[in-house]
Design an enzyme around this catalytic site. Structure first.
Site, short mmCIF file in Angstrom:
data_model
loop_
_atom_site.label_atom_id
_atom_site.label_comp_id
_atom_site.label_asym_id
_atom_site.label_seq_id
_atom_site.Cartn_x
_atom_site.Cartn_y
_atom_site.Cartn_z
N THR A 126 0.73 -0.96 0.19
CA THR A 126 -0.04 -0.32 0.01
C THR A 126 0.89 0.82 0.05
O THR A 126 1.32 1.73 1.28
CB THR A 126 -0.70 -0.21 1.26
OG1 THR A 126 -1.58 -1.18 1.42
CG2 THR A 126 -2.11 1.68 1.10
N LYS A 178 -7.73 1.01 -3.53
CA LYS A 178 -7.60 1.36 -1.79
C LYS A 178 -7.51 1.95 -0.73
O LYS A 178 -8.46 1.70 0.50
CB LYS A 178 -6.18 0.10 -1.55
CG LYS A 178 -5.29 0.30 0.09
CD LYS A 178 -5.84 -0.85 0.20
CE LYS A 178 -4.86 -1.22 1.52
NZ LYS A 178 -5.41 -2.51 2.60
N LYS A 199 -1.60 5.16 8.76
CA LYS A 199 -1.04 4.91 7.39
C LYS A 199 -2.09 5.39 6.04
O LYS A 199 -1.93 6.40 5.24
CB LYS A 199 -0.12 3.65 7.34
CG LYS A 199 0.08 3.38 5.91
CD LYS A 199 1.35 2.73 5.33
CE LYS A 199 1.40 2.13 4.13
NZ LYS A 199 1.90 0.99 4.29
P1 NAD Z 1 6.86 -5.77 7.65
O1 NAD Z 1 6.81 -4.39 7.87
O2 NAD Z 1 5.83 -6.78 7.82
O3 NAD Z 1 6.66 -6.18 6.20
C1 NAD Z 1 7.80 -5.54 5.10
C2 NAD Z 1 8.95 -6.29 4.81
O4 NAD Z 1 9.66 -5.28 3.82
C3 NAD Z 1 9.79 -6.31 5.71
O5 NAD Z 1 10.09 -7.81 5.57
C4 NAD Z 1 11.23 -4.79 6.03
O6 NAD Z 1 12.60 -5.90 5.67
C5 NAD Z 1 11.06 -5.67 3.47
N1 NAD Z 1 11.75 -4.04 3.47
C6 NAD Z 1 12.12 -3.41 3.68
N2 NAD Z 1 12.96 -2.51 3.11
C7 NAD Z 1 13.02 -3.38 1.92
C8 NAD Z 1 14.45 -3.39 0.64
N3 NAD Z 1 14.45 -1.89 0.67
N4 NAD Z 1 14.27 -4.58 -0.58
C9 NAD Z 1 13.44 -6.04 0.71
N5 NAD Z 1 12.85 -5.85 1.94
C10 NAD Z 1 12.53 -4.48 2.05
O7 NAD Z 1 5.24 -4.65 6.76
P2 NAD Z 1 3.65 -5.77 6.30
O8 NAD Z 1 2.84 -5.71 7.29
O9 NAD Z 1 4.30 -6.78 5.43
O10 NAD Z 1 3.12 -5.03 4.70
C11 NAD Z 1 3.40 -4.44 4.34
C12 NAD Z 1 2.74 -3.99 2.79
O11 NAD Z 1 1.22 -4.66 2.82
C13 NAD Z 1 2.54 -2.29 3.31
O12 NAD Z 1 2.45 -1.65 2.20
C14 NAD Z 1 1.26 -2.40 3.61
O13 NAD Z 1 0.56 -1.09 3.86
C15 NAD Z 1 0.34 -3.55 3.24
N6 NAD Z 1 -0.82 -4.39 3.70
C16 NAD Z 1 -0.40 -4.76 5.90
C17 NAD Z 1 -1.81 -5.22 5.83
C18 NAD Z 1 -1.70 -5.96 6.66
O14 NAD Z 1 -2.75 -6.73 7.94
N7 NAD Z 1 -0.58 -6.11 7.49
C19 NAD Z 1 -3.05 -4.87 5.26
C20 NAD Z 1 -2.95 -4.73 3.69
C21 NAD Z 1 -2.25 -4.37 3.37
#
Ligand code: NAD
Length: 289
Positions: free
Chosen positions: A86, A161, A236
């Site tokens: 997102t 979204k 966010k």
């Molecule tokens: P998270 O923080 O658990 O995962 C993000 C991952 O990205 C981490 O493992 C981090 O190490 C990695 N990362 C950071 N910088 C990086 C780079 N330069 N190269 C490669 N990897 C890198 O977050 P999440 O909960 O998995 O969410 C991910 C996305 O999904 C976000 O944009 C969030 O808004 C969206 N989202 C999350 C949810 C939820 O319920 N968690 C629901 C819908 C959407």
């Protein structure tokens, strides 16, 4: 398909696992996470090399832009860069333009369904990009989710979204205010639910995700507000909708107020780490009331 998967956090790891389960060949990269069962590459570029599609699941637009700059030169012509994070609409469009200039296809495909949906393979994808790009990554959506809606051109998935989540934030707050008002008026919460759930004040926030413990179907309210969908993620998304509204010249006063109330809830009122429905607590009368 050969898939590079970049960003294997709470959402990315179970999504990659579902791709592998469906028979796709996945090469992953994450600087921190090392999920079991995923073959890891030494860099994002290495994960992207030779892939039919690169899926990204990253924290924000700035990181997406940096990762895209690294993987685009490594990707083969005709491959698809599919971002499921997102992020802001402007970043989604900038990445799509950079991919297009390099002879690649791009699609923004944020999800709803959360960590539970990612694990169960029941996510909904909202996609923005060309028909050709959408058709090419459809098998990946089918492996990771239950539904994929092609919303339009680049950025349309992110637009869908943030519009959805702006409505969700506003209706959750309105539902919580109403429960707190009911308390003060001596109206039983269950009775309010019984009436409103079949009346014109009905919404998903009330009937599927009721913020009042012990009322309605089981929800995070019944688990001490363990997320679910964390308040800081709602903050966010409301920030992204306000950013987009400002850039597009749209008037969104309810969205702006919801963003401010969630900001206070997360930053000043102890809401961080709680489900977003816990915002009910800030409206509740004290125990002596
Ligand atoms: P998270 O923080 O658990 O995962 C993000 C991952 O990205 C981490 O493992 C981090 O190490 C990695 N990362 C950071 N910088 C990086 C780079 N330069 N190269 C490669 N990897 C890198 O977050 P999440 O909960 O998995 O969410 C991910 C996305 O999904 C976000 O944009 C969030 O808004 C969206 N989202 C999350 C949810 C939820 O319920 N968690 C629901 C819908 C959407």
């Amino acid at each position: 398909m050969r898939v590079g998967f970049i960003g294997l956090g709470n959402m990315g790891a179970p999504m990659a696992a579902n791709l592998i389960r469906a028979g796709h060949e996945v090469s992953g990269f994450d600087p921190v996470a090392r999920p079991a069962g995923v073959t890891m590459a030494a860099s994002a570029a290495e994960a992207a090399r030779g892939a039919d599609a690169v899926v990204t699941m990253l924290p924000n637009g700035a990181i997406l832009r940096a990762v895209a700059a690294e993987v685009i030169p490594a990707m083969a012509a005709g491959a698809v860069l599919c971002d499921c994070s997102t992020v802001d609409v402007a970043s989604a469009r900038a990445v799509a333009a950079a991919a297009g200039a390099a002879g690649l296809m791009a699609i923004d495909a944020p999800v709803s369904g959360g960590v539970g949906g990612a694990a169960a393979g029941t996510l909904t994808f909202m996609a923005g990009g060309s028909d050709e790009a959408f058709a090419k990554v459809r098998p990946l959506f089918e492996a990771m989710g239950r539904k994929a809606v092609h919303c339009g051109g680049p950025g349309a998935g992110q637009a869908a979204k943030i519009c959805n989540n702006m409505i969700l934030g506003v209706t959750m707050i309105a539902t919580c205010e109403a429960f707190a008002l009911a308390d003060r008026l001596g109206l039983d919460r269950q009775k309010m639910f019984d009436v409103v759930s079949t009346s014109s004040g009905q919404s998903w926030s009330l009937t599927a995700y009721c913020p009042a413990p012990g009322v309605g179907p089981r929800s995070p309210a019944d688990e001490g507000y363990r997320p679910g969908f964390a308040a800081e993620l709602m903050l966010k998304d409301l920030g992204l909708s306000q950013e987009a509204a400002a850039a597009a010249g749209a008037e969104t006063p309810m969205g702006a107020l919801a963003a401010e109330l969630y900001r206070r809830f997360v930053e000043e009122e102890g809401g961080r780490g709680l489900d977003f429905s816990a915002i009910l607590r800030r409206f509740e009368p004290g125990p002596q009331a």
